[in-house]
Design an enzyme around this catalytic site. Structure first.
Site, mmCIF file in Angstrom:
data_model
loop_
_atom_site.group_PDB
_atom_site.id
_atom_site.type_symbol
_atom_site.label_atom_id
_atom_site.label_comp_id
_atom_site.label_asym_id
_atom_site.label_seq_id
_atom_site.Cartn_x
_atom_site.Cartn_y
_atom_site.Cartn_z
ATOM 1 N N ASP B 447 0.863 -1.196 0.070
ATOM 2 C CA ASP B 447 0.022 0.129 -0.082
ATOM 3 C C ASP B 447 0.979 1.148 -0.147
ATOM 4 O OD1 ASP B 447 -1.655 2.196 0.556
ATOM 5 O OD2 ASP B 447 -2.854 1.208 2.094
ATOM 6 N N HIS B 448 1.145 1.859 -1.369
ATOM 7 C CA HIS B 448 1.999 2.985 -1.319
ATOM 8 C C HIS B 448 1.548 4.192 -0.366
ATOM 9 C CE1 HIS B 448 5.157 5.018 -2.959
ATOM 10 N NE2 HIS B 448 5.092 4.644 -4.206
#
Lengths: 396, 478
Positions: B447-448
């Site tokens: 999850d950036h």
């Protein structure tokens, strides 16, 4: 209004500057203040000087004050009749001006005969002040005609439904006035465009600001800020007071108490006179409130609270004129009753005439598409007439 | 209807509304009312409004009580508009009828009938079509369909006014009449004709006003298919492509539905990044062999997954930020000190991701036991919701399907998921020479919002370091 024309006016320094009334804004004014000449209590301030040194003043005769009151009561009464007619199924739609009477009557009466106005679909008060039969827009809202009147004869353009588009038409018209050499004198022509706070978010309005500013067009941009773009509140439209936007386009902006018919008159008259004298455009923000729904299809209780409406009811544009007239003993109970009764008669007459409007033949929808028709349109008309004739009772 | 008693029909209060609910009556029968006096509150889909009286007079009838929903065009109140004229004549005929008054709504000419028996209008869905409201067409008074016999003069304009000309060549079959206007057929029928290679102009329509129907086209196509001239292939293939009987429709429910919802929720909330790393796992495989030889691992099933799980757990200790979740509600990143390690499992019920609770605290043997138990439970379909909840980080073993790697989608609430591909003997540069080594590819999605490329890369690299030489990694890191 002949006398008032001479007595109302403004003096202002040569350098254009913007701003509302300097230090003297009333307690109920928005932050930054506004120009107010008649308080909600009916106190006539005589004159007001803004931060940039411009003084606005009105000094009408008794009859002129009474005339303004009659205008306000009449346009409200006619508007109420229209709202009732819509609820009774006699109009498809109605856009009520309730609460905005002072902004419209004040600016409408400030127009000189040669001035041209470009309305939205809510300017019933301005239409009335232009001397147009109030029945005129009802054809449109009843759906029996295009709501047309002679825009050139009355110097009042057609109602415009598309938000903000009329400001471009008005600016182009105003540029044309300059090209015709009809500005630069006290008898010159000026153009006023009406729009609302929501329209200020439209590209058209910003484009017209650019063009009017750059070409020094004889324009008055009259924005009735009624606080809501349908359901969107003002804070979702702008981060600064709307009148301050004018500075970015290079012309003055000023905010007035939109519920004060005298301020609306004085400031609009001054802005129009500046325009006709070749001094370029002005943006007027009439700070007001739409007491009713956006249109008859809207339910304002879904997006605003009752206490807000009540706080604006205390600033009613008509009550303050009535209070002023009563305090100054310019009008007595008989006068107020007579005004109400006369407006009621006008409303009843309007009702009867609206109900008597003939339904159009469906085929007339083809009539005004092109001035001289077209072969394809003629073909469509023939085909539609034939189709329509297949129904019983079609009158063919 | 008497002009003295007037019935007020519920109008369309807001551009295309079909009905309104009576909220409250403000008047009652017998009340004397004025013009524009508010009489009733009505709520529509758009607004609750007061309706003012259309006429002054005395209320003689209220048709619907509060709470009733009334269709637009139906009467709601009757008013005696001339009460001073003495008593009413007996029984006003219309008052007892709930039928809508005449001329209330003419069905709009715009558009044809819409679904639900309504008429398409420009705004909204238009008034409901009640029987008899639409003006009848001339010459179609009877309900029976128009007979095919063209003998009777038909005044309707759409039918060509020019009579059918006598064809000079008698050889032409009567099925292809001369037309003076365009062929009438609905668009779907036109498409069908095109698909079947049928020329509409050659068909005698049997539909309303001579229009060509779907049946006409099909009949013509069958007729054309009979003679040998017809091309055999074209109709057959084009029909088969759209054969609904050869489609299977599976209701979306259960695990499939949950999976779909989770994947959509995750894919459209967490911005995913996926990185890949190909590693030589020969030493990991050798370490596995050593483990299998140990007596305390004897009864356990020891697979490469165990080593990958261990690699992930050790890498999490070095990069705790990857074991976290995004809390939009509180605007916080929640970093977890425990690792509930999810293992994606394909079961008969569908994809499930049970997790090993607090896996970071387990010894390698305990981890192996837990993985064995988790997989066993999943295969038998006995995984409980508790087993699947509160996962913090997951592994999906696509290698068991012989796949090299993938770009996994994050389970909702987790910040990283590792795809673990097939282990293959591969030519590989080892100590400066090309050797055949056991090689696999890892794919890490993260999850950036929480994990930047640097952190994700370091985390993946450390997993790779462990799998390349697990014994050295354990010595160095623990």
């Amino acid at each position: 209004m002949a006398k008032g024309e001479r007595k109302a006016g403004a003096t202002r320094p040569a350098a254009p500057a913007s701003g509302g009334a300097g230090d003297q804004h009333p307690a109920d004014a928005p932050a930054g203040g506004f120009v107010q000449l008649l308080t909600p209590d009916g106190e006539h301030l005589g004159s007001v000087t803004t931060a940039d040194g411009t003084t606005y003043a009105v000094d009408f005769t008794v009859d002129e004050y009474k005339g303004l009151y009659r205008d306000l009561v009449t346009v409200r009464r006619l508007d109420a009749e229209a709202t009732a007619l819509q609820r009774q199924g006699e109009l498809g739609l109605w856009a009520s001006l309730l609460g905005q009477e002072a902004a419209q009557v004040g600016s409408g009466r400030a127009l000189r005969k040669q001035d041209m106005a470009f309305p939205t679909y809510r300017e019933h008060g301005v239409l009335y002040c232009r001397g147009i039969d109030p029945i005129m827009p009802f054809g449109l809202f009843r759906g029996v005609d295009q709501g047309g009147w002679d825009a050139n004869e009355h110097k009042f353009n057609s109602y415009t439904i598309v938000i903000g588009s009329q400001t471009l038409h008005a600016t182009g018209y105003a540029m044309g006035v300059t090209m015709d050499g009809k500005t630069g004198t006290p008898d010159g022509e000026a153009v006023i465009a009406y729009f609302g706070d929501g329209a200020t978010s439209q590209g058209e309005v910003n484009e017209s600001f650019v063009w009017a500013g750059v070409f020094n067009a004889p324009m008055v941009f009259f924005c009735q800020n009624n606080q809501y773009a349908i359901s969107e509140p003002l804070e979702r439209q702008t981060r600064i007071p709307l009148y301050k936007r004018a500075g970015g386009y290079g012309f003055p902006g000023i905010r007035i108490d939109g519920n004060d018919v005298l301020a609306s008159y004085a400031v609009t008259r001054a802005a129009l006179d500046n325009a006709r004298n070749g001094q370029g455009p002005t943006l007027i923000e009439a700070y007001t409130y739409r007491m009713g729904a956006h249109t008859s299809s809207d339910d304002p209780t879904r997006y605003r609270i009752a206490s807000e409406v009540e706080s604006w009811r205390a600033k009613d544009p008509i009550a303050r004129v009535k209070a002023f007239l009563a305090k100054q003993q310019m009008g007595d109970a008989d006068f107020f009753e007579e005004v109400d009764a006369t407006a009621g008669k006008l409303a009843l007459d309007l009702r009867e005439r609206v109900l008597a409007m003939p339904d159009p033949q469906p085929v007339t929808m083809f009539d005004h598409v092109y001035p001289n028709g077209s072969p394809e349109l003629d073909e469509q008309r023939t085909a539609f007439s034939a189709y329509h004739a297949t129904f019983e009772g079609s009158g063919h | 209807m008497s002009t003295r008693i007037k019935e007020f029909n519920l109008p369309d209060l807001g551009e295309g509304l079909t009905e309104g609910e009576i909220l409250a009556w403000l008047v009652k029968v017998g009340d004397t009312i004025e013009l524009n006096q508010p009489i009733v509150e009505v709520e529509t889909a758009k607004a609750a409004v007061e309706i003012p009286a259309k006429w002054a007079g005395v209320v003689t009838r209220i048709f619907h009580e509060a709470g009733v929903t009334v269709e637009v065009g139906n009467p709601i109140i009757a008013i005696d508009t001339d009460p001073g004229a003495g008593p009413l004549a007996v029984s006003p005929p219309a008052a007892s009828s709930t039928e809508p008054a005449e001329e209330v709504i003419e069905a709009g000419l715009i558009g044809g009938p819409a679904p639900g028996g309504r008429t398409a209008v420009l705004v909204g869905y238009g008034p409901r079509e009640a029987s008899g409201k639409r003006r009848p067409r001339i010459g179609t008074a009877s309900a029976a369909p128009v007979a095919a016999a063209p003998a009777a003069p038909v005044p309707a304009a759409p039918v060509p006014a020019v009579p059918v000309q006598a064809a000079p060549a008698p050889a032409v079959p009567p099925a292809a009449p001369v037309r003076s206007g365009p062929v009438l057929a609905k668009p779907p029928v036109r498409k069908l004709a095109r698909d079947l290679g049928v020329d509409l102009a050659t068909i005698q329509g049997t539909g309303p006003v001579g229009s060509v129907t779907r049946e006409d086209v099909q009949k013509a196509a069958e007729g054309a298919a009979q003679p040998a001239v017809a091309p055999a292939t074209a109709p057959a293939t084009s029909v088969a492509v759209f054969d609904a009987s050869r489609e299977q429709r599976i209701p979306v429910k259960g695990v499939r539905k949950l999976t779909a919802e989770n994947m959509v929720a995750s894919a459209f909330t967490a911005p995913h990044v996926t990185e890949f790393l190909t590693v030589d796992v020969t030493r990991t495989m050798k370490a596995l062999d050593k483990l299998k030889a140990r007596p305390d691992f004897a009864e356990l099933r020891v697979s490469p997954l165990l080593m990958v799980a261990k690699a992930v757990l050790l890498a999490v200790k070095r990069h705790p930020m990857v074991n976290s979740s995004w809390s939009a509600a509180t605007n916080e990143i929640v970093v977890k000190e425990y690792v509930n390690l999810g293992i994606a499992a394909a079961t008969e019920r569908g994809l499930i991701v049970p997790n090993v609770k607090d896996a970071g605290r387990l010894t390698l043997r305990e981890l192996a036991e837990s993985l064995n138990g988790l997989v066993r439970t999943a295969k038998s379909g006995k995984t409980t919701p508790a087993d699947m909840s509160h996962g913090t980080l997951s592994i999906t073993n696509v290698g068991v399907f012989g796949i090299d790697t993938g770009t996994p989608i994050l389970p909702p609430g987790e910040s990283a998921i590792l795809a673990f591909g097939a282990i293959r003997p591969t030519p590989w540069v080892h100590k400066g020479k090309i050797k055949v080594r056991q090689v696999t590819t890892l794919g890490l999605s993260f999850d950036h919002r929480i994990v930047d490329g640097e952190l994700g890369s370091k985390f993946l690299r450390d997993i790779g370091v462990f799998l390349t030489d697990p014994e050295a990694a354990i010595l160095a890191w623990t």
